[in-house]
Design a protein around this motif. Sequence first.
Motif, PDB file in Angstrom:
ATOM      1  N   VAL A  58       0.835  -1.203   0.000  1.00 51.38           N
ATOM      2  CA  VAL A  58       0.000   0.000   0.000  1.00 51.38           C
ATOM      3  C   VAL A  58       0.870   1.252   0.000  1.00 51.38           C
ATOM      4  N   ALA A  59       1.985   1.225   0.736  1.00 50.19           N
ATOM      5  CA  ALA A  59       2.873   2.388   0.771  1.00 50.19           C
ATOM      6  C   ALA A  59       3.400   2.733  -0.617  1.00 50.19           C
ATOM      7  N   ASP A  60       3.694   1.708  -1.420  1.00 49.80           N
ATOM      8  CA  ASP A  60       4.181   1.965  -2.780  1.00 49.80           C
ATOM      9  C   ASP A  60       3.072   2.546  -3.655  1.00 49.80           C
ATOM     10  N   LEU A  61       1.835   2.076  -3.464  1.00 48.51           N
ATOM     11  CA  LEU A  61       0.711   2.638  -4.216  1.00 48.51           C
ATOM     12  C   LEU A  61       0.542   4.118  -3.894  1.00 48.51           C
ATOM     13  N   LEU A  62       0.724   4.470  -2.621  1.00 48.51           N
ATOM     14  CA  LEU A  62       0.597   5.871  -2.230  1.00 48.51           C
ATOM     15  C   LEU A  62       1.761   6.707  -2.762  1.00 48.51           C
ATOM     16  N   ASP A  63       2.955   6.135  -2.776  1.00 55.33           N
ATOM     17  CA  ASP A  63       4.116   6.858  -3.312  1.00 55.33           C
ATOM     18  C   ASP A  63       3.935   7.199  -4.786  1.00 55.33           C
ATOM     19  N   ALA A  64       3.137   6.381  -5.495  1.00 54.41           N
ATOM     20  CA  ALA A  64       2.942   6.588  -6.928  1.00 54.41           C
ATOM     21  C   ALA A  64       1.872   7.631  -7.245  1.00 54.41           C
ATOM     22  N   VAL A  65       1.152   8.114  -6.245  1.00 54.56           N
ATOM     23  CA  VAL A  65       0.110   9.125  -6.482  1.00 54.56           C
ATOM     24  C   VAL A  65       0.781  10.445  -6.852  1.00 54.56           C
ATOM     25  N   PRO A  66       0.349  11.084  -7.943  1.00 55.23           N
ATOM     26  CA  PRO A  66       0.953  12.368  -8.324  1.00 55.23           C
ATOM     27  C   PRO A  66       0.964  13.364  -7.175  1.00 55.23           C
ATOM     28  N   LYS A  67       2.037  14.085  -7.026  1.00 56.01           N
ATOM     29  CA  LYS A  67       2.208  14.997  -5.894  1.00 56.01           C
ATOM     30  C   LYS A  67       1.121  16.069  -5.828  1.00 56.01           C
ATOM     31  N   ALA A  68       0.527  16.388  -6.964  1.00 51.24           N
ATOM     32  CA  ALA A  68      -0.492  17.438  -6.970  1.00 51.24           C
ATOM     33  C   ALA A  68      -1.832  16.962  -6.417  1.00 51.24           C
ATOM     34  N   ARG A  69      -1.991  15.664  -6.229  1.00 52.17           N
ATOM     35  CA  ARG A  69      -3.275  15.143  -5.756  1.00 52.17           C
ATOM     36  C   ARG A  69      -3.276  15.078  -4.229  1.00 52.17           C
ATOM     37  N   PRO A  70      -4.190  15.807  -3.579  1.00 46.36           N
ATOM     38  CA  PRO A  70      -4.231  15.778  -2.111  1.00 46.36           C
ATOM     39  C   PRO A  70      -5.001  14.593  -1.545  1.00 46.36           C
ATOM     40  N   LEU A  71      -5.814  13.926  -2.393  1.00 44.73           N
ATOM     41  CA  LEU A  71      -6.640  12.811  -1.943  1.00 44.73           C
ATOM     42  C   LEU A  71      -6.440  11.605  -2.841  1.00 44.73           C
ATOM     43  N   LEU A  72      -6.655  10.432  -2.262  1.00 46.09           N
ATOM     44  CA  LEU A  72      -6.756   9.208  -3.052  1.00 46.09           C
ATOM     45  C   LEU A  72      -8.034   8.506  -2.599  1.00 46.09           C
TER      46      LEU A  72
ATOM     47  N   LYS B 214     -11.930  19.512   2.520  1.00 46.97           N
ATOM     48  CA  LYS B 214     -12.057  20.873   2.029  1.00 46.97           C
ATOM     49  C   LYS B 214     -10.735  21.604   2.229  1.00 46.97           C
ATOM     50  N   ILE B 215     -10.453  22.539   1.335  1.00 55.06           N
ATOM     51  CA  ILE B 215      -9.313  23.443   1.480  1.00 55.06           C
ATOM     52  C   ILE B 215      -9.852  24.862   1.424  1.00 55.06           C
ATOM     53  N   LYS B 216      -9.621  25.590   2.514  1.00 58.51           N
ATOM     54  CA  LYS B 216     -10.153  26.953   2.643  1.00 58.51           C
ATOM     55  C   LYS B 216     -11.661  26.988   2.395  1.00 58.51           C
ATOM     56  N   GLY B 217     -12.344  25.984   2.904  1.00 53.97           N
ATOM     57  CA  GLY B 217     -13.791  25.935   2.816  1.00 53.97           C
ATOM     58  C   GLY B 217     -14.350  25.407   1.514  1.00 53.97           C
ATOM     59  N   GLN B 218     -13.479  25.133   0.539  1.00 56.61           N
ATOM     60  CA  GLN B 218     -13.931  24.636  -0.755  1.00 56.61           C
ATOM     61  C   GLN B 218     -13.707  23.132  -0.846  1.00 56.61           C
ATOM     62  N   ARG B 219     -14.735  22.431  -1.307  1.00 62.48           N
ATOM     63  CA  ARG B 219     -14.643  20.977  -1.426  1.00 62.48           C
ATOM     64  C   ARG B 219     -13.546  20.579  -2.410  1.00 62.48           C
ATOM     65  N   VAL B 220     -12.740  19.610  -2.024  1.00 57.83           N
ATOM     66  CA  VAL B 220     -11.694  19.088  -2.897  1.00 57.83           C
ATOM     67  C   VAL B 220     -12.298  17.989  -3.767  1.00 57.83           C
TER      68      VAL B 220
ATOM     69  N   ILE C 261      -0.690  19.644   4.040  1.00 58.17           N
ATOM     70  CA  ILE C 261      -1.288  20.627   3.136  1.00 58.17           C
ATOM     71  C   ILE C 261      -1.986  21.701   3.965  1.00 58.17           C
ATOM     72  N   ALA C 262      -1.542  22.915   3.814  1.00 55.42           N
ATOM     73  CA  ALA C 262      -2.113  24.026   4.590  1.00 55.42           C
ATOM     74  C   ALA C 262      -3.603  24.174   4.290  1.00 55.42           C
ATOM     75  N   ASP C 263      -4.371  24.364   5.338  1.00 50.75           N
ATOM     76  CA  ASP C 263      -5.806  24.646   5.255  1.00 50.75           C
ATOM     77  C   ASP C 263      -6.644  23.453   4.816  1.00 50.75           C
ATOM     78  N   LEU C 264      -6.059  22.263   4.675  1.00 51.37           N
ATOM     79  CA  LEU C 264      -6.866  21.094   4.325  1.00 51.37           C
ATOM     80  C   LEU C 264      -7.556  20.566   5.580  1.00 51.37           C
ATOM     81  N   LYS C 265      -8.878  20.324   5.470  1.00 51.67           N
ATOM     82  CA  LYS C 265      -9.651  19.776   6.580  1.00 51.67           C
ATOM     83  C   LYS C 265     -10.316  18.478   6.119  1.00 51.67           C
ATOM     84  N   PRO C 266      -9.893  17.349   6.653  1.00 50.40           N
ATOM     85  CA  PRO C 266     -10.545  16.082   6.290  1.00 50.40           C
ATOM     86  C   PRO C 266     -11.957  16.005   6.860  1.00 50.40           C
ATOM     87  N   TRP C 267     -12.835  15.368   6.128  1.00 47.97           N
ATOM     88  CA  TRP C 267     -14.162  15.014   6.605  1.00 47.97           C
ATOM     89  C   TRP C 267     -14.296  13.507   6.454  1.00 47.97           C
ATOM     90  N   ILE C 268     -15.459  12.980   6.711  1.00 46.86           N
ATOM     91  CA  ILE C 268     -15.604  11.519   6.723  1.00 46.86           C
ATOM     92  C   ILE C 268     -15.387  10.935   5.329  1.00 46.86           C
TER      93      ILE C 268
END
Length: 291
Positions: A95-109, A185-191, A174-181
Amino acid sequence: LAFLAHHLPLGPARIRLCFDDPEDPALPALSGLDPRVEALRCGPRYWARLRVPRPDKHQARQAFNAQFMYRSAAEAWLLHLDVDEFLLPSSSVPVADLLDAVPKARPLLRISPWEALHSPGLPDDIFTARHFRAELSGPHNATHRAQVFGPYAPLLPAGVLSHAIGKCFFRTGIADLKPWIHGAKIKGQRVPPGPPAPDLALLHFHAHDPAPWRRQLPFRLARGAYVLKPELQAFLQGATPTEIDAFYTQVQTATPQALTYLHSQGLLCEADLTLRQKILHLTGPHLKGPT
């Protein structure tokens, strides 16, 4: 114990378990199992220490804890799961390798959910199921919903009894990222959650056993998962026991007809988690009885 015994071999750096009941009888069994496991008693002292009034709804308590864990996480990724949700890799790639392969610009998987179906006669395995149905949301799945749910298809426009979006790994730092269930959201905007991970599944034991499912119905209809499903909520609130039995048989039972159709359409995941065997490996042979 089943949750830990399944997930620890997948290689997490840490598992933090949040107990809503600070006197939960499961807590003593966790002592000394694995140094990566941390149990938090989320009682009055917990909320007082954080200087936060205890949220009334369990969903809000879950979201707060996810955000608290995120802010204090030293690891690269955080995944929030319920105790009836099991991560299942489809390949031998760690699983760690799968996560390492996620593009750096993606905050979620995002991980797609697969709902456990009831198979009468299976030997007890704590969470007992071997067949899991894909979520059937969206217009492109309308035919599948009609075929699988029959007359109950209009009650399930999202194509799932529980949640259709699944759960997410959150990239930390990631600054201002708030996880939900089910997202963030980042700065109140849904990711945007993005496409689901191709090599990971989320097996969800939401209604795999008819007896506990019926016992949980009043709560789910009043404050839980079905509040946001008005068609389903209205039907179940007004249905007789016989009508509820018929609904469950059609929607949640692994009948030969349902399995044949789901398999032919690529909508079926089959897995034997062997949870009791994994618990014995984790705890030793002294824990042989029901858990």
